[in-house]
Scaffold this active site. Structure first.
Site, PDB file in Angstrom:
ATOM      1  N   HIS A  94       8.421 -26.827  -1.117  1.00 19.35           N
ATOM      2  CA  HIS A  94       7.784 -27.970  -1.771  1.00 19.35           C
ATOM      3  C   HIS A  94       6.636 -27.552  -2.681  1.00 19.35           C
ATOM      4  CE1 HIS A  94      10.028 -30.919   0.716  1.00 19.35           C
ATOM      5  NE2 HIS A  94      10.144 -29.838   1.468  1.00 19.35           N
ATOM      6  N   GLU A 123       0.820  -1.210   0.000  1.00 16.69           N
ATOM      7  CA  GLU A 123       0.000   0.000   0.000  1.00 16.69           C
ATOM      8  C   GLU A 123       0.856   1.263   0.000  1.00 16.69           C
ATOM      9  OE1 GLU A 123      -4.318  -0.834   1.977  1.00 16.69           O
ATOM     10  OE2 GLU A 123      -3.055   0.528   3.116  1.00 16.69           O
ATOM     11  N   LYS A 139     -14.257  -0.181  -4.131  1.00 17.95           N
ATOM     12  CA  LYS A 139     -15.418   0.120  -3.274  1.00 17.95           C
ATOM     13  C   LYS A 139     -16.538   0.756  -4.093  1.00 17.95           C
ATOM     14  CE  LYS A 139     -12.739   0.894   0.912  1.00 17.95           C
ATOM     15  NZ  LYS A 139     -12.243   1.889   1.840  1.00 17.95           N
TER      16      LYS A 139
HETATM   17  O1  PA5 Z   1      -4.132   1.031   5.791  1.00 19.18           O
HETATM   18  C1  PA5 Z   1      -5.243   1.458   5.592  1.00 19.18           C
HETATM   19  O2  PA5 Z   1      -5.486   2.670   5.583  1.00 19.18           O
HETATM   20  C2  PA5 Z   1      -6.399   0.528   5.354  1.00 19.18           C
HETATM   21  O3  PA5 Z   1      -5.981  -0.775   5.330  1.00 19.18           O
HETATM   22  C3  PA5 Z   1      -7.434   0.714   6.451  1.00 19.18           C
HETATM   23  O4  PA5 Z   1      -6.837   0.441   7.692  1.00 19.18           O
HETATM   24  C4  PA5 Z   1      -8.608  -0.201   6.227  1.00 19.18           C
HETATM   25  O5  PA5 Z   1      -9.188   0.089   4.996  1.00 19.18           O
HETATM   26  C5  PA5 Z   1      -9.632  -0.025   7.322  1.00 19.18           C
HETATM   27  O6  PA5 Z   1     -10.066   1.291   7.415  1.00 19.18           O
HETATM   28  P1  PA5 Z   1     -10.860   1.792   8.681  1.00 19.18           P
HETATM   29  O7  PA5 Z   1      -9.956   1.733   9.849  1.00 19.18           O
HETATM   30  O8  PA5 Z   1     -11.279   3.198   8.375  1.00 19.18           O
HETATM   31  O9  PA5 Z   1     -12.047   0.876   8.840  1.00 19.18           O
END
Ligand code: PA5
Length: 443
Positions: free
Chosen positions: A304, A283, A418
């Site tokens: 394996h 990310e 989303k």
């Molecule tokens: O790293 C990130 O920003 C995402 O993985 C969020 O943590 C994830 O989408 C969850 O978001 P939220 O804490 O708003 O539910």
């Protein structure tokens, strides 16, 4: 005790001159990071977090954890992405992949998928058990976790009544805003804060990770002490900074066409740490059509299955091997007088010696196969070493992102799926997009 970068197995792939040549860029990234003047600089709360955390909240976390341990058989941790991976990774690393089979308090992670079978199974596991819930969401509107919370809030209220349920539900969310914060205040849940300047994937050392980790019975003081040690150890930019050497090495390898980093560990308890690393780096770096693709294996298991490809497939990867120097407890291999299986050559020694030799042999074989290997050494498998490792990888990630020329602290691409999902599910406001998508699907 420290997290060490071992570049021995980069010989023949990366020269010292290359490390020297990239150093000025690393130094620039370090300066930008510490001056808080680079891209995403409003998300640098993790940088000084090992020292600059809310001490009053830290004590409340320990108290809440104690209460959960005393009045519950099951803790349901509801969250997704950065709001669950770190906690789960720490618990399964420190407590083993069989943590729930070995512990009195079971910790089930929900709200990280939308599988009905998964939901039904967890509900079955909750039958007749004393429950607590830790719902974790910064926004409070993430579909997966909000949907799961809807289910477990009802379960808790049906089972305990609203008042007692409220005492067993802990919410970790934004300090002032958002649906979950508003709901928590209305219902009277105890709340913990996800700081504004700490992104989800960098949040394991905030209440996001600390409450589930403490509830699972691990020492969060030691975890923070490890992070503090690493924070100091990797604070200064020098050519010997192991955290920066790791960031430099992976960037050098990327520029040589090694576009996949395969994190490998010889301990299956590292499995969820692999997942945490994949989110952290994926990310942070994977944007603007750039970045290393973070992948992972557990050896010797995956030798394996994936071993053939790593040894001999397309030469697009390097490996980062996590070398945990000592298991929690070794296992002595006894001699068998009959030796029918011919394995007495392995006997009269600890199993960790066999594992270590599997690692060394594999590194050499993969080197021969054209796969550069970085080795990251951890002294042991405890809270303090884990705290060090978490900080090491977080800081190296920031430097890596800046070296790559991206903003390591945003995640614009996460939103795209989303929109489509909401449109297909008929969320109000997504009508036009829905028609377009249905046409594409031929429905
Ligand atoms: O790293 C990130 O920003 C995402 O993985 C969020 O943590 C994830 O989408 C969850 O978001 P939220 O804490 O708003 O539910």
């Amino acid at each position: 005790m420290a997290v060490k970068f071992n570049g021995k197995y980069l010989n023949g792939f990366v020269t010292q001159a290359e490390f020297d040549n990239i150093y000025s860029q690393v130094e620039l990234c370090h300066n930008v990071l510490h001056a808080k003047s680079g891209a995403g600089n409003d998300f640098l709360g993790w940088l000084d977090l090992p020292f600059e955390y809310d001490k009053e909240e830290f004590e409340r976390i320990k108290k809440a954890a104690e209460k959960i341990r005393s009045d519950s058989d099951v803790l349901l941790v509801i969250g997704i992405g950065g709001s669950y991976l770190g906690a789960r990774a720490a618990i399964e690393y420190l407590g083993s992949a069989q943590y729930n089979d070995l512990s009195d308090l079971k910790v089930y992670f929900v709200g990280n998928n939308i599988s009905p079978d998964y939901m039904n199974n967890i509900l079955k596991l909750c039958e007749g058990k004393r429950l607590s819930v830790n719902v974790i969401s910064k926004s409070g509107t993430t579909t997966e976790s909000a949907l799961a919370f809807r289910v477990f809030k009802k379960l808790m209220e049906d089972r305990y009544g609203k008042e007692e349920a409220a005492k067993r539900i802990y919410a970790t969310t934004d300090k002032a805003r958002g649906t979950l914060k508003t709901l928590s205040d209305k219902e009277g849940y105890e709340t913990f804060v996800i700081p504004d300047d700490v992104g989800g994937r960098f949040s394991v050392l905030t209440a996001v990770g600390l409450l589930p980790i403490a509830a699972a019975g691990f020492d969060i003081d030691k975890l923070m002490a490890g992070a503090q040690a690493a924070c100091k150890e990797y604070e200064t930019c020098t050519p010997d900074n192991d955290c920066y050497k790791y960031a430099a090495a992976r960037n050098i390898l990327l520029r040589k066409g090694k576009a996949i980093e395969l994190m490998a560990c010889y301990d299956p308890d590292w499995t969820l740490m692999n997942e945490w690393y994949k989110q952290l780096y994926g990310e942070s770096e994977g944007k603007d059509q750039k970045g290393l693709f973070p992948a992972s294996v557990i050896y010797s298991t995956d030798l394996h299955s994936m071993g053939q490809f790593v040894q001999d497939g397309s030469r697009t990867m390097f490996e980062t091997v996590i070398d945990i120097k000592a298991p929690k407890q070794d296992f002595f291999l006894e001699e068998d007088p009959e030796n029918a299986d011919g394995l007495n050559f392995l006997a009269n020694q600890n199993m960790s010696v066999v594992n270590a030799n599997a690692m060394k042999g594999t590194i050499l074989a993969h080197n021969d196969g054209g796969v550069p290997n970085i080795v990251v050494e951890l002294d042991g498998k405890d809270e303090e070493n884990l705290g060090r490792a978490i900080y090491f990888f977080e800081k190296a990630c920031a430097i890596s992102g800046y070296l790559l020329g991206v903003n390591p602290f945003n995640q614009p691409g996460v939103e795209d799926y989303k929109k489509n999902m909401f449109a297909l599910l008929g969320k109000p406001g997504y009508e036009a997009q829905r028609d377009e998508l249905l046409k594409k699907l031929g429905e």
